[in-house]
Write a protein that holds these residues in place. Structure first.
Motif, mmCIF file in Angstrom:
data_model
loop_
_atom_site.group_PDB
_atom_site.id
_atom_site.type_symbol
_atom_site.label_atom_id
_atom_site.label_comp_id
_atom_site.label_asym_id
_atom_site.label_seq_id
_atom_site.Cartn_x
_atom_site.Cartn_y
_atom_site.Cartn_z
ATOM 1 N N GLY A 26 12.590 69.270 7.103
ATOM 2 C CA GLY A 26 12.341 68.422 6.836
ATOM 3 C C GLY A 26 12.955 68.502 7.905
ATOM 4 N N VAL A 27 13.080 66.641 8.514
ATOM 5 C CA VAL A 27 13.022 66.753 9.866
ATOM 6 C C VAL A 27 13.836 64.988 9.519
ATOM 7 N N ALA A 28 15.006 64.725 9.925
ATOM 8 C CA ALA A 28 16.039 63.605 9.854
ATOM 9 C C ALA A 28 16.341 63.364 11.831
ATOM 10 N N ILE A 29 16.105 62.162 11.844
ATOM 11 C CA ILE A 29 16.534 60.751 13.080
ATOM 12 C C ILE A 29 17.266 59.845 13.025
ATOM 13 N N GLU A 30 18.476 60.370 14.154
ATOM 14 C CA GLU A 30 19.577 59.070 14.442
ATOM 15 C C GLU A 30 20.337 59.034 12.985
#
Length: 631
Positions: free
Chosen positions: A65-69
């Motif tokens: 999983g990749v989350a930004i901000e």
């Protein structure tokens, strides 16, 4: 709130199509009504392109999983990037703080602070290892999903992808090593090391399931932080309350319980003069609210106040590392509420509420209400304001009882849920100091004639020679906390030339301490310089030496003020130094100027618990005070 959430494979595809930056900008505008600057947009493009390179290897699972901000609840902090996955059936979350920095300098005698260029200005900021570590600690303490499961592990690190650590090694100096171990740094030549670190910690992806669970989960204090607050505040003798302070605390908690029961927003205003225990009640209220499962925070506009009480808590803690991060996640400034996230806090405790302003200089004009009082009330189910209107010392200060009531009504709080307690009266100081405070009120505001018995128990002296006064305070500082303070009547010329001396009275010459104003009351070396009202408000010392400048004088009968004697570098009277700067009538302007000058000296003269020594530039004023002491 998470702005962007995908798998690793989807993130790489989006980066290849060059749509991530535009997506972030549009979503932030839609979800948060915040405009993204061009420099922030470019930083996304640069940092995320490099992270794309780091992740685009077969050893990094496509389903990670990749989350930004990720916007942390309870704060205006945003985590740059979060990765999630699984390792031996344990769910794992990796927080990565991304920095554009190319160099920095260590800051000696300040915990986890470095000096670097931010927005083209050289500033003192938090070390990136500590910043990332604090984010992880926040989730450990406040995310119910994280702290209620033994199957979730959170790790943190920082990636400074432009930084040459060989050329600029200060960032890994020994003074930072405690956090470097738990939250490691990676630099411009560490692409392979960071990739290996990610692979080892998260060998298998989870399609961002853990990120989603945390984002959708409840934010409330864990049992461990509840117990810790009981230890670091309730268990410290420094924070013990006297009988009537305890009564005020219990009444405030009763109103909090009403809000929890009926769900209706409430506002409480607690007035109190110097030394009446406002801050100690505020800290006890914070502790009790958290122990009662409340999502509560303490805030003060003054960083000096926050630093002083953080230090007091830390000094009594065995695990200073844990305590520092915990306290930092509970103490905030008053500018953090401009996103208008309605009712995100069960309780917000506002100390020194008289210093609240309309808008912080770095808060965009198109964000929030441009009134910090209303913003606090908006984001809080129960707002508690501790206030002393006689400590309003600049034209920007808007914290009055009337203004708090007005803003509460604008936010929809009905009058029967706006409560004003009777002013606090019991002092934490000696009875002599109580009478002395009344004497100061009598002097500055023509209050009731005071009991002069304080002369027997409170060390009050008037000096005709400023050097003698300074030397006497220096002598007191050897066994007591002591500082020399002054009205802002001398320009801060040493700001640009450290060799210059700001305050000159005959042969007496000293520098302001304005450069290090956040730590003036904490650093022993501060005795060698002179402090202003902005460094000491809300704090107390044993002995204070006060230089009363020419802005306060006597005509032989009464005490007068003269705003023209203030320094040109003083911003406290900005916008009303001439009647053309303001639409208010001239007599109202003069009253405001007079009030601010009197309030300034009220603050300076009431910081001491054992004794106050004064020197007056105006000899008529000195003689008048002497006559009132012995009348």
């Amino acid at each position: 709130m998470i702005i962007y959430k995908k798998t690793k494979k989807e993130f790489i595809d989006d980066m290849d199509q060059r749509i991530v930056g535009d997506f972030l900008r549009e979503e932030i505008k839609f979800l948060m009504n915040r405009t993204t600057s061009d420099s922030e947009y470019r930083s996304w493009e640069n940092s995320l392109s490099i992270m794309r390179t780091i992740l685009d290897k077969p050893e990094i699972d496509d389903e990670i999983g990749v989350a930004i901000e990720y916007n942390l609840p309870r704060s205006n902090k945003r985590i740059d990037m979060v990765l999630s996955g699984i390792n031996q059936e344990k769910e794992r979350l990796l927080i990565i703080e991304l920095k554009q920095w190319e160099k920095c300098e260590k800051v000696v005698e300040q915990d986890m602070i470095v000096r670097t260029y931010v927005a083209k200005n050289l500033r003192e900021v938090t070390h990136p290892s500590y910043q990332a570590y604090a984010y992880g600690k926040f989730l450990d303490d406040f995310s119910e999903v994280v702290y209620s499961s033994e199957n979730i592990e959170v790790q943190t690190c920082a990636f400074l992808h432009n930084y040459d650590v060989v050329k600029y090694p200060d960032i890994i100096d020994k003074q930072y090593e405690e956090y470097l171990h738990d939250s490691p740094l990676f630099f411009k030549t560490d692409y392979g090391k960071l990739r290996e670190y990610i692979k080892d910690f998260i060998p298998r992806g989870d399609r961002a399931e853990l990120i989603s669970k945390i984002d959708e989960g409840q934010i409330r204090p864990s049992k461990s932080i509840q117990n810790y607050m009981r230890t670091i505040i309730d268990g410290k003798s420094d924070f013990m309350l006297l009988d009537d302070q305890k009564e005020v605390l219990e009444k405030a908690l009763a109103l909090s319980r009403k809000t929890k029961k009926d769900g209706k927003k409430r506002v409480l205003i607690i007035p109190g003069g110097p030394g009446t225990g406002k801050t100690l009640i505020a800290l006890q209220l914070l502790s009790k609210a958290i122990q009662n499962d409340g999502n509560a925070i303490y805030c003060s506009k003054s960083e000096a106040v926050r630093n002083a009480f953080k230090k007091l808590i830390l000094d009594g803690s065995k695990d200073k590392k844990y305590t520092k991060v915990t306290v930092d996640n509970l103490f905030y400034g008053t500018s953090k509420f401009s996103y208008l996230i309605k009712n995100q806090y069960d309780m917000t405790i506002v100390d020194e509420a008289h210093r609240v302003i309309n808008r912080h200089q770095y808060t965009p004009k198109d964000r929030g209400y441009n009134n910090q009082i209303r913003e606090i009330i908006c984001e809080s189910k129960f707002s508690v304001f501790f206030i002393d209107e006689k400590q309003i010392v600049t034209t920007k200060d808007i914290g009055t009882i009337e203004e708090i009531q007005r803003q509460a009504r604008l936010e929809g709080v009905e009058d029967d849920r706006i409560t004003v307690f009777d002013p606090l009266v019991s002092q934490f100081r000696s009875s002599g100091a109580d009478d002395y405070i009344n004497f100061v009120d009598y002097l500055l505001y023509d209050g009731e004639k005071s009991n002069l018995s304080f002369r027997n128990t409170f060390d009050f002296k008037i000096f005709d020679d400023v050097q003698e006064m300074y030397d006497a305070i220096v002598e007191k500082s050897k066994q007591n906390s002591a500082r020399v303070l002054a009205g802002y009547c001398w320009n801060w010329i040493s700001k640009k030339d450290k060799e210059l001396l700001d305050i000159e009275i005959g042969n007496f010459k000293k520098q302001w301490n304005l450069e290090n104003d956040k730590y003036f009351m904490l650093n022993n070396e501060s005795i060698n310089q002179i402090g202003s009202v902005h460094q000491v408000q809300g704090l107390e010392i044993d002995y204070a030496g006060v230089i009363i400048g020419p802005d306060l004088y006597s005509d032989g009968t009464d005490i007068k003020t003269d705003w023209t004697k203030r320094a040109k570098s003083d911003k406290s009277l900005i916008n009303i130094k001439t009647e053309t700067d303001n639409s208010l009538p001239l007599d109202v302007l003069e009253m405001k100027k007079d009030k601010i000058i009197r309030n300034t000296y009220n603050v300076l003269l009431t910081r001491a618990m054992k004794g106050c020594y004064i020197y007056c530039v105006d000899k008529n004023l000195s003689n008048l005070i002497k006559s009132k002491i012995f009348e």
